[in-house]
Scaffold this active site. Sequence first.
Site, PDB file in Angstrom:
ATOM      1  N   ARG A  50     100.263  12.041  24.037  1.00 40.03           N
ATOM      2  CA  ARG A  50     101.396  12.927  23.808  1.00 40.03           C
ATOM      3  C   ARG A  50     102.454  12.324  22.900  1.00 40.03           C
ATOM      4  O   ARG A  50     103.384  13.003  22.505  1.00 40.03           O
ATOM      5  CB  ARG A  50     102.048  13.255  25.159  1.00 40.03           C
ATOM      6  CG  ARG A  50     101.102  13.992  26.076  1.00 40.03           C
ATOM      7  CD  ARG A  50     101.475  15.407  26.157  1.00 40.03           C
ATOM      8  NE  ARG A  50     102.822  15.535  26.684  1.00 40.03           N
ATOM      9  CZ  ARG A  50     103.164  16.427  27.582  1.00 40.03           C
ATOM     10  NH1 ARG A  50     102.290  17.279  28.048  1.00 40.03           N
ATOM     11  NH2 ARG A  50     104.403  16.486  28.014  1.00 40.03           N
ATOM     12  N   ARG A  99      99.042  36.872  25.267  1.00 44.17           N
ATOM     13  CA  ARG A  99      98.323  36.367  26.437  1.00 44.17           C
ATOM     14  C   ARG A  99      98.883  36.952  27.723  1.00 44.17           C
ATOM     15  O   ARG A  99     100.089  37.130  27.860  1.00 44.17           O
ATOM     16  CB  ARG A  99      98.453  34.840  26.527  1.00 44.17           C
ATOM     17  CG  ARG A  99      97.713  34.135  25.448  1.00 44.17           C
ATOM     18  CD  ARG A  99      97.484  32.708  25.784  1.00 44.17           C
ATOM     19  NE  ARG A  99      98.715  31.972  26.052  1.00 44.17           N
ATOM     20  CZ  ARG A  99      98.807  30.670  25.920  1.00 44.17           C
ATOM     21  NH1 ARG A  99      97.754  29.969  25.547  1.00 44.17           N
ATOM     22  NH2 ARG A  99      99.934  30.052  26.181  1.00 44.17           N
ATOM     23  N   ARG A 105     102.594  34.730  31.202  1.00 45.60           N
ATOM     24  CA  ARG A 105     102.912  33.462  31.857  1.00 45.60           C
ATOM     25  C   ARG A 105     104.386  33.187  31.644  1.00 45.60           C
ATOM     26  O   ARG A 105     104.948  33.580  30.631  1.00 45.60           O
ATOM     27  CB  ARG A 105     102.082  32.335  31.236  1.00 45.60           C
ATOM     28  CG  ARG A 105     100.661  32.335  31.717  1.00 45.60           C
ATOM     29  CD  ARG A 105      99.760  31.533  30.852  1.00 45.60           C
ATOM     30  NE  ARG A 105     100.395  30.327  30.333  1.00 45.60           N
ATOM     31  CZ  ARG A 105      99.705  29.242  30.009  1.00 45.60           C
ATOM     32  NH1 ARG A 105      98.410  29.209  30.180  1.00 45.60           N
ATOM     33  NH2 ARG A 105     100.304  28.207  29.513  1.00 45.60           N
ATOM     34  N   ARG A 156     108.541  24.906  21.927  1.00 42.76           N
ATOM     35  CA  ARG A 156     107.263  24.182  22.012  1.00 42.76           C
ATOM     36  C   ARG A 156     106.723  23.837  20.630  1.00 42.76           C
ATOM     37  O   ARG A 156     106.206  22.745  20.422  1.00 42.76           O
ATOM     38  CB  ARG A 156     106.215  25.018  22.760  1.00 42.76           C
ATOM     39  CG  ARG A 156     106.408  25.041  24.249  1.00 42.76           C
ATOM     40  CD  ARG A 156     105.099  25.275  24.981  1.00 42.76           C
ATOM     41  NE  ARG A 156     104.443  26.524  24.652  1.00 42.76           N
ATOM     42  CZ  ARG A 156     104.697  27.690  25.253  1.00 42.76           C
ATOM     43  NH1 ARG A 156     105.611  27.756  26.201  1.00 42.76           N
ATOM     44  NH2 ARG A 156     104.034  28.763  24.923  1.00 42.76           N
ATOM     45  N   LYS A 161      92.119  24.909  21.894  1.00 44.99           N
ATOM     46  CA  LYS A 161      91.635  23.562  22.230  1.00 44.99           C
ATOM     47  C   LYS A 161      90.721  23.565  23.445  1.00 44.99           C
ATOM     48  O   LYS A 161      89.661  22.944  23.431  1.00 44.99           O
ATOM     49  CB  LYS A 161      92.822  22.643  22.556  1.00 44.99           C
ATOM     50  CG  LYS A 161      93.527  22.113  21.356  1.00 44.99           C
ATOM     51  CD  LYS A 161      94.727  21.288  21.806  1.00 44.99           C
ATOM     52  CE  LYS A 161      95.678  22.166  22.602  1.00 44.99           C
ATOM     53  NZ  LYS A 161      96.824  21.457  23.154  1.00 44.99           N
TER      54      LYS A 161
END
Length: 231
Positions: free
Chosen positions: A89, A123, A156, A167, A14
Amino acid sequence: MRKYVIMGVQGSGKGTHSRLLAADLDIVPIIVGDIFRWHVQNHTKTGSLVRRIMADGELIGDDLVESVVRSRLAEHDWNFGFVLDGFPRNRRQAEFFVENYDIDGVIVLHVPDSEVRRRVLSRRICVECGTPISLIESRPAVPGQCDSCGGKLIHREDDTEEALAVRLRTYHEKTDPMLELFRRKEYVITVDTRPPQEMVQAEIRQQLGLPPQKTRDPQDPVPGTPETGGA
Ligand SMILES: [Zn+2]
């Protein structure tokens, strides 16, 4: 004026596609994640709140996101429009948003959950300078070290398998009712993000009836570079 909302699960690209759209269309990418990172880095009141929430292992609440987005939009520096990533959201915010802003389109970046898992787990982020990298797209010259500053590359904190599963579930629970609302207004375009980045961007533009991307000057900053956001 072009006003877009971009939606997709974390790792769908995104931020990158918002910046690519904004780069030559004179619209402003409003990226909620970047705004919060800016607050944390600049030790604002919101920043310390976010730090506390993260330290407790909580997610940033919808109301806090809403207030940050409202004040960002109130800056009115988006004469030619914006592309908003990270808001709305929930269904209530989506309803408020469609009533108050004339949205031109909702871009849904579609990625199967298995692909999200592969991307997110590859990542890394530099502990020194904060540069994010994806081991799928590039390998650092020295394994485990940042190419820019030599800092250590780490996962992360929220990029674990367990955190990701939560998530993804939350994403579908929250997003599906919003999409239903947006679809009723016929705003929604859906783009598969598995092809290469240029093809995905071209597809987004084609579906929105926008001009194709201008060829970028190699001297220009790469749009994937994180920005300061709410500055
Ligand atoms: Zn670094």
